[in-house]
Design a protein around this motif. Sequence first.
Motif, PDB file in Angstrom:
ATOM      1  N   LEU A   7       0.398  15.395  -4.993  1.00  0.00           N
ATOM      2  CA  LEU A   7       0.458  13.328  -4.734  1.00  0.00           C
ATOM      3  C   LEU A   7      -0.194  12.505  -4.201  1.00  0.00           C
ATOM      4  N   GLY A   8      -1.430  12.546  -3.513  1.00  0.00           N
ATOM      5  CA  GLY A   8      -2.762  11.989  -3.331  1.00  0.00           C
ATOM      6  C   GLY A   8      -3.088  11.742  -4.958  1.00  0.00           C
ATOM      7  N   THR A   9      -3.292  12.707  -5.663  1.00  0.00           N
ATOM      8  CA  THR A   9      -4.479  12.621  -6.339  1.00  0.00           C
ATOM      9  C   THR A   9      -3.555  11.705  -7.969  1.00  0.00           C
ATOM     10  N   GLY A  10      -2.351  11.804  -7.834  1.00  0.00           N
ATOM     11  CA  GLY A  10      -1.409  10.989  -8.555  1.00  0.00           C
ATOM     12  C   GLY A  10      -1.437   9.567  -8.434  1.00  0.00           C
ATOM     13  N   ILE A  11      -1.221   9.494  -7.269  1.00  0.00           N
ATOM     14  CA  ILE A  11      -1.325   7.957  -6.191  1.00  0.00           C
ATOM     15  C   ILE A  11      -2.853   7.075  -6.407  1.00  0.00           C
ATOM     16  N   THR A  12      -3.850   7.511  -6.029  1.00  0.00           N
ATOM     17  CA  THR A  12      -4.900   7.062  -6.445  1.00  0.00           C
ATOM     18  C   THR A  12      -5.225   7.232  -8.089  1.00  0.00           C
ATOM     19  N   ASP A  13      -4.943   7.817  -8.849  1.00  0.00           N
ATOM     20  CA  ASP A  13      -4.791   7.425  -9.772  1.00  0.00           C
ATOM     21  C   ASP A  13      -4.420   6.434 -10.900  1.00  0.00           C
ATOM     22  N   ARG A  14      -3.004   6.149 -10.583  1.00  0.00           N
ATOM     23  CA  ARG A  14      -2.204   5.337 -10.716  1.00  0.00           C
ATOM     24  C   ARG A  14      -2.999   4.055  -9.500  1.00  0.00           C
ATOM     25  N   LEU A  15      -3.075   3.972  -8.575  1.00  0.00           N
ATOM     26  CA  LEU A  15      -3.797   2.679  -7.797  1.00  0.00           C
ATOM     27  C   LEU A  15      -5.773   1.976  -8.871  1.00  0.00           C
ATOM     28  N   LEU A  16      -6.003   3.122  -9.632  1.00  0.00           N
ATOM     29  CA  LEU A  16      -7.199   3.085  -9.919  1.00  0.00           C
ATOM     30  C   LEU A  16      -6.583   2.052 -11.966  1.00  0.00           C
ATOM     31  N   LEU A  17      -6.102   2.307 -11.787  1.00  0.00           N
ATOM     32  CA  LEU A  17      -5.382   2.403 -13.290  1.00  0.00           C
ATOM     33  C   LEU A  17      -4.817   0.630 -12.651  1.00  0.00           C
ATOM     34  N   SER A  18      -4.169   0.532 -11.651  1.00  0.00           N
ATOM     35  CA  SER A  18      -3.570  -0.880 -11.753  1.00  0.00           C
ATOM     36  C   SER A  18      -4.226  -2.076 -11.030  1.00  0.00           C
ATOM     37  N   LEU A  19      -5.858  -1.261 -10.649  1.00  0.00           N
ATOM     38  CA  LEU A  19      -6.580  -2.050 -10.179  1.00  0.00           C
ATOM     39  C   LEU A  19      -7.413  -2.720 -11.567  1.00  0.00           C
ATOM     40  N   ILE A  20      -7.964  -1.788 -12.525  1.00  0.00           N
ATOM     41  CA  ILE A  20      -8.340  -2.336 -13.818  1.00  0.00           C
ATOM     42  C   ILE A  20      -7.560  -3.143 -14.499  1.00  0.00           C
ATOM     43  N   VAL A  21      -6.011  -2.495 -14.726  1.00  0.00           N
ATOM     44  CA  VAL A  21      -5.132  -3.642 -14.796  1.00  0.00           C
ATOM     45  C   VAL A  21      -5.510  -5.317 -14.387  1.00  0.00           C
ATOM     46  N   HIS A  22      -5.566  -4.756 -12.617  1.00  0.00           N
ATOM     47  CA  HIS A  22      -5.593  -6.685 -12.466  1.00  0.00           C
ATOM     48  C   HIS A  22      -6.763  -7.074 -11.759  1.00  0.00           C
ATOM     49  N   CYS A  23      -8.126  -6.875 -12.144  1.00  0.00           N
ATOM     50  CA  CYS A  23      -9.415  -7.268 -12.205  1.00  0.00           C
ATOM     51  C   CYS A  23      -9.933  -7.669 -14.018  1.00  0.00           C
ATOM     52  N   ALA A  24      -9.065  -6.964 -14.513  1.00  0.00           N
ATOM     53  CA  ALA A  24      -8.695  -7.410 -15.867  1.00  0.00           C
ATOM     54  C   ALA A  24      -8.395  -9.097 -16.218  1.00  0.00           C
ATOM     55  N   ARG A  25      -7.028  -9.514 -15.622  1.00  0.00           N
ATOM     56  CA  ARG A  25      -7.368 -11.049 -15.224  1.00  0.00           C
ATOM     57  C   ARG A  25      -7.269 -12.045 -14.282  1.00  0.00           C
ATOM     58  N   ASP A  26      -8.605 -11.466 -13.850  1.00  0.00           N
ATOM     59  CA  ASP A  26      -9.192 -12.500 -12.920  1.00  0.00           C
ATOM     60  C   ASP A  26     -10.642 -13.123 -13.758  1.00  0.00           C
ATOM     61  N   GLU A  27     -10.114 -14.168 -13.426  1.00  0.00           N
ATOM     62  CA  GLU A  27     -11.332 -15.348 -14.030  1.00  0.00           C
ATOM     63  C   GLU A  27     -12.403 -14.855 -14.117  1.00  0.00           C
ATOM     64  N   ASP A  28     -13.506 -14.460 -12.961  1.00  0.00           N
ATOM     65  CA  ASP A  28     -14.592 -14.336 -12.610  1.00  0.00           C
ATOM     66  C   ASP A  28     -14.316 -13.265 -12.897  1.00  0.00           C
ATOM     67  N   GLN A  29     -15.088 -13.008 -14.275  1.00  0.00           N
ATOM     68  CA  GLN A  29     -15.721 -11.206 -14.643  1.00  0.00           C
ATOM     69  C   GLN A  29     -16.556 -11.146 -14.155  1.00  0.00           C
ATOM     70  N   SER A  30     -17.784 -11.381 -13.292  1.00  0.00           N
ATOM     71  CA  SER A  30     -18.825 -10.776 -12.797  1.00  0.00           C
ATOM     72  C   SER A  30     -17.869  -9.999 -11.230  1.00  0.00           C
ATOM     73  N   ARG A  31     -17.072 -10.800 -10.574  1.00  0.00           N
ATOM     74  CA  ARG A  31     -16.283 -10.140  -9.717  1.00  0.00           C
ATOM     75  C   ARG A  31     -15.447  -9.103  -9.911  1.00  0.00           C
ATOM     76  N   ALA A  32     -14.505  -9.063 -11.445  1.00  0.00           N
ATOM     77  CA  ALA A  32     -13.868  -8.120 -11.649  1.00  0.00           C
ATOM     78  C   ALA A  32     -14.848  -7.351 -11.294  1.00  0.00           C
ATOM     79  N   LEU A  33     -15.916  -6.894 -12.249  1.00  0.00           N
ATOM     80  CA  LEU A  33     -16.513  -5.883 -13.035  1.00  0.00           C
ATOM     81  C   LEU A  33     -17.097  -5.142 -11.681  1.00  0.00           C
ATOM     82  N   GLY A  34     -17.115  -6.365 -10.152  1.00  0.00           N
ATOM     83  CA  GLY A  34     -17.923  -6.084  -9.009  1.00  0.00           C
ATOM     84  C   GLY A  34     -17.112  -5.356  -8.201  1.00  0.00           C
TER      85      GLY A  34
END
Length: 136
Positions: A7-34
């Motif tokens: 369960l922890g692995t599945g949650i971590t994986d989903r959170l990581l995917l969500s974080l990538i999607v969220h960061c891609a929407r950030d207007e400051d790419q340097s901050r997002a990739l950081g």
Amino acid sequence: AATETELGTGITDRLLLSLIVHCARDEDQSRALGVLDSAFTSLCEADYELPSVAAIACLTLLWQYGDRHYYANRWPEAAEWFVAGSHKLFRTNSLGPSQSYRKAALSYIEHREFAEASAFVRRCPLTRPQHTSLCS
């Protein structure tokens, strides 16, 4: 029934995917990739093994965002997204680093930054790497 670890692995994986999607929407790419780099590094430091399916999903998203910049002729930005896929967290997937470096190199070639492109080409392994440790 799933174990607590599964369960922890599945949650971590989903959170990581969500974080990538969220960061891609950030207007400051340097901050997002950081933020992404920090998250990837934290997972490695916690000895987290990203399952192959999750690694492929993450790489697909990173490359998709890189492709969007690439086809909009924003090659340096594209290269940064591609390079994110070379993080040591993704080393369990043999395509990750090599494919990411090649995509980054192509972006720099399009931008006529040949020295940068050459640096990424030199990082590509000549043979398939043997994986002994996830984050070494």
